[in-house]
Scaffold this active site. Structure first.
Site, PDB file in Angstrom:
ATOM      1  N   THR A  66      41.758  45.052  42.335  1.00  0.00           N
ATOM      2  CA  THR A  66      40.355  45.174  42.728  1.00  0.00           C
ATOM      3  C   THR A  66      40.158  44.950  44.222  1.00  0.00           C
ATOM      4  OG1 THR A  66      39.820  42.846  42.296  1.00  0.00           O
ATOM      5  CG2 THR A  66      39.599  44.388  40.452  1.00  0.00           C
ATOM      6  N   HIS A 101      40.103  37.279  36.785  1.00  0.00           N
ATOM      7  CA  HIS A 101      40.082  38.705  36.460  1.00  0.00           C
ATOM      8  C   HIS A 101      41.070  39.021  35.336  1.00  0.00           C
ATOM      9  CE1 HIS A 101      38.624  39.691  40.838  1.00  0.00           C
ATOM     10  NE2 HIS A 101      37.770  38.963  40.146  1.00  0.00           N
ATOM     11  N   HIS A 166      32.786  37.773  52.397  1.00  0.00           N
ATOM     12  CA  HIS A 166      32.552  37.315  51.027  1.00  0.00           C
ATOM     13  C   HIS A 166      31.142  36.760  50.972  1.00  0.00           C
ATOM     14  CE1 HIS A 166      32.693  34.891  47.358  1.00  0.00           C
ATOM     15  NE2 HIS A 166      33.697  35.651  46.986  1.00  0.00           N
ATOM     16  N   LYS A 176      41.748  31.461  50.030  1.00  0.00           N
ATOM     17  CA  LYS A 176      41.197  31.946  48.772  1.00  0.00           C
ATOM     18  C   LYS A 176      42.283  32.437  47.808  1.00  0.00           C
ATOM     19  CE  LYS A 176      37.078  34.539  47.388  1.00  0.00           C
ATOM     20  NZ  LYS A 176      37.610  35.563  46.466  1.00  0.00           N
ATOM     21  N   GLN A 294      32.557  43.756  41.582  1.00  0.00           N
ATOM     22  CA  GLN A 294      33.043  44.176  42.896  1.00  0.00           C
ATOM     23  C   GLN A 294      31.956  44.922  43.665  1.00  0.00           C
ATOM     24  OE1 GLN A 294      35.939  43.234  44.296  1.00  0.00           O
ATOM     25  NE2 GLN A 294      36.196  42.006  42.449  1.00  0.00           N
ATOM     26  N   LYS A 297      29.102  43.316  46.084  1.00  0.00           N
ATOM     27  CA  LYS A 297      29.281  43.038  47.510  1.00  0.00           C
ATOM     28  C   LYS A 297      28.471  44.016  48.349  1.00  0.00           C
ATOM     29  CE  LYS A 297      34.061  41.581  46.700  1.00  0.00           C
ATOM     30  NZ  LYS A 297      35.489  41.915  46.933  1.00  0.00           N
TER      31      LYS A 297
END
Length: 421
Positions: A66, A101, A166, A176, A294, A297
């Protein structure tokens, strides 16, 4: 102008006199091949690599499908450098930082590892398998940090990925990769819960926002967790909107990441002088619009250029649906107040994203071009459309005759920021 949607594009027909601007990052194209960029970055930590010893077990953490990072380019170069230092390929392992995920398919592993597939062992992190997890400490605000046992037992850990904005951790990349990348589900949830201010009804911490690290409590928790692992170094790329490697940062995990964040902010923030009535946003196509989580964002960043009550047309195919089985369930709450109460008592990262999406769906009028069932799009507070022309026709009916507009072809990479006066 054509806007990406999954693997195809839609033509946008917008009167030129309505357009305030096309919001694009200022990042220039790379002047060197990606292999040269990666090689030069790794040269900066050559001394660290030379300190590796034959027989040491090395775990390389990288992102899942992703988040395209250029891994098929940089992983072979990194492995070559490690081999030159005497590390055998059988002592190397690639750990895919799934966070919470889904697991990757074999084909996706091939895309991540590139020519290394079949040579270097590649495994998916599982945030729910207690046998694969190990507790390593607590952060200063009490978060219990439990991570994949492989990074605890390895002699050396290398973090790889890409740097980008982010929406509440400030930037991706760097620290992260550990939290939430290879952390237990409970650790992921606890770290992300820091996005909320203490006390019911107080909402989101204003420092937990896109492009900000200073005082950001979510970033702070991630930094403390990463320090417990003590990675040998990081290798993070910066990508152009068309997914080409334009820069890379390697070295000490904290310093190299912060350097990369500064580079990214200088090139991917767009000076905004006024907000518009309409914003047409594409996530940038696959994989940036692989699912709703996703695609959020691009919705978040694009909303910064939109007047309150304005119209957003968002192109997000969402071929994988929502990105997590629990995400859509949160929209049983249609009122933000009880939504926040439930989020505080039963926190989920997906719930936080759902809450943020619903906030924007109620503040603006969002028309979503996607493959999702129309009734589910409406449940999320948005208006469904199948093609861009349909969405634009719906938008026109909602807008004043003299409306103004921005177009954002790569909404997941560029952040409109109020221009300095």
């Amino acid at each position: 102008m054509d806007l990406h949607y999954g693997d195809i594009s839609f033509p946008l027909n917008l009167p030129p006199d309505r357009l305030l601007g096309v919001v694009r990052p200022a990042a220039a194209e790379a002047t060197e091949p990606p292999e040269a960029i990666i090689g030069a970055a790794l040269d900066r930590c050559a001394e660290t690599i030379r300190s590796f010893r034959p027989g040491e077990r090395v775990v390389i953490v990288t992102s899942d499908i992703t988040r395209y990072t250029g891994s098929e380019v940089y992983l072979p170069i990194l492995v070559e450098r490690l081999a030159a230092a005497g590390i055998r390929e059988r002592d190397m392992e690639i750990l895919v930082a799934l966070g919470i995920h889904r697991k990757q398919t074999e084909h996706e592993h091939q895309k991540i590892a590139g020519p290394l597939h079949g040579r270097i062992r590649i495994v998916d992190h599982d945030c729910d398998d207690p046998g694969e997890l190990a507790f390593i400490g607590r952060t200063s605000n009490g978060i219990e940090v439990t991570v994949n046992r492989r990074v605890v037992e390895a002699d050396r850990v290398i973090l790889t990925g890409t740097i980008g904005f982010h929406y509440f951790a400030g930037f991706g990349g760097g620290r992260k990769s550990i939290l939430p990348g290879v952390a237990a589900r409970a650790s992921c949830m606890a770290s992300h819960f820091a996005v909320l201010n203490p006390g019911a009804g107080t909402g989101k911490n204003p420092l937990s926002t896109t492009g900000n690290l200073a005082g950001n409590p979510v970033h702070g928790a991630m930094v403390e967790a990463c320090a417990m692992v003590e990675p040998a170094f990081i290798l993070n790329t910066v990508l152009s909107p068309d997914k080409r490697i334009i820069a890379a940062f390697a070295g000490p995990w904290r310093d190299a990441h912060e350097e990369g964040c500064r580079y990214y902010a200088e090139r991917f923030a767009w000076p905004l002088r006024e907000k518009a009535d309409l914003v047409v946003v594409s996530c940038g196509g696959f994989p940036k619009d692989i699912n709703v989580i996703q695609s959020h964002k691009a919705m978040e960043y694009g909303s910064q250029a939109l007047k309150e009550g304005g119209v957003m047309v968002l192109l997000a195919q969402c071929r994988d649906g929502y990105g997590n089985a629990t995400f859509f369930d949160w929209f049983r709450f249609q009122d933000l107040a009880p939504f926040e109460v439930r989020l505080r008592s039963h926190y989920e990262i997906n719930g936080q994203t759902a809450y943020s999406l619903l906030q924007k769906a109620q503040k603006f009028r969002v028309i979503l071009v996607s493959d999702l069932p129309p009734e589910e799009v409406r449940t999320m507070g948005m208006t469904p459309a199948r093609i861009l022309d349909e969405a634009m026709a719906q938008a026109t009916e909602l807008l004043p005759a003299d409306y103004t507009a921005y177009v954002i072809p790569e909404g997941g990479t560029v952040l409109p920021v109020a221009a300095k006066k």
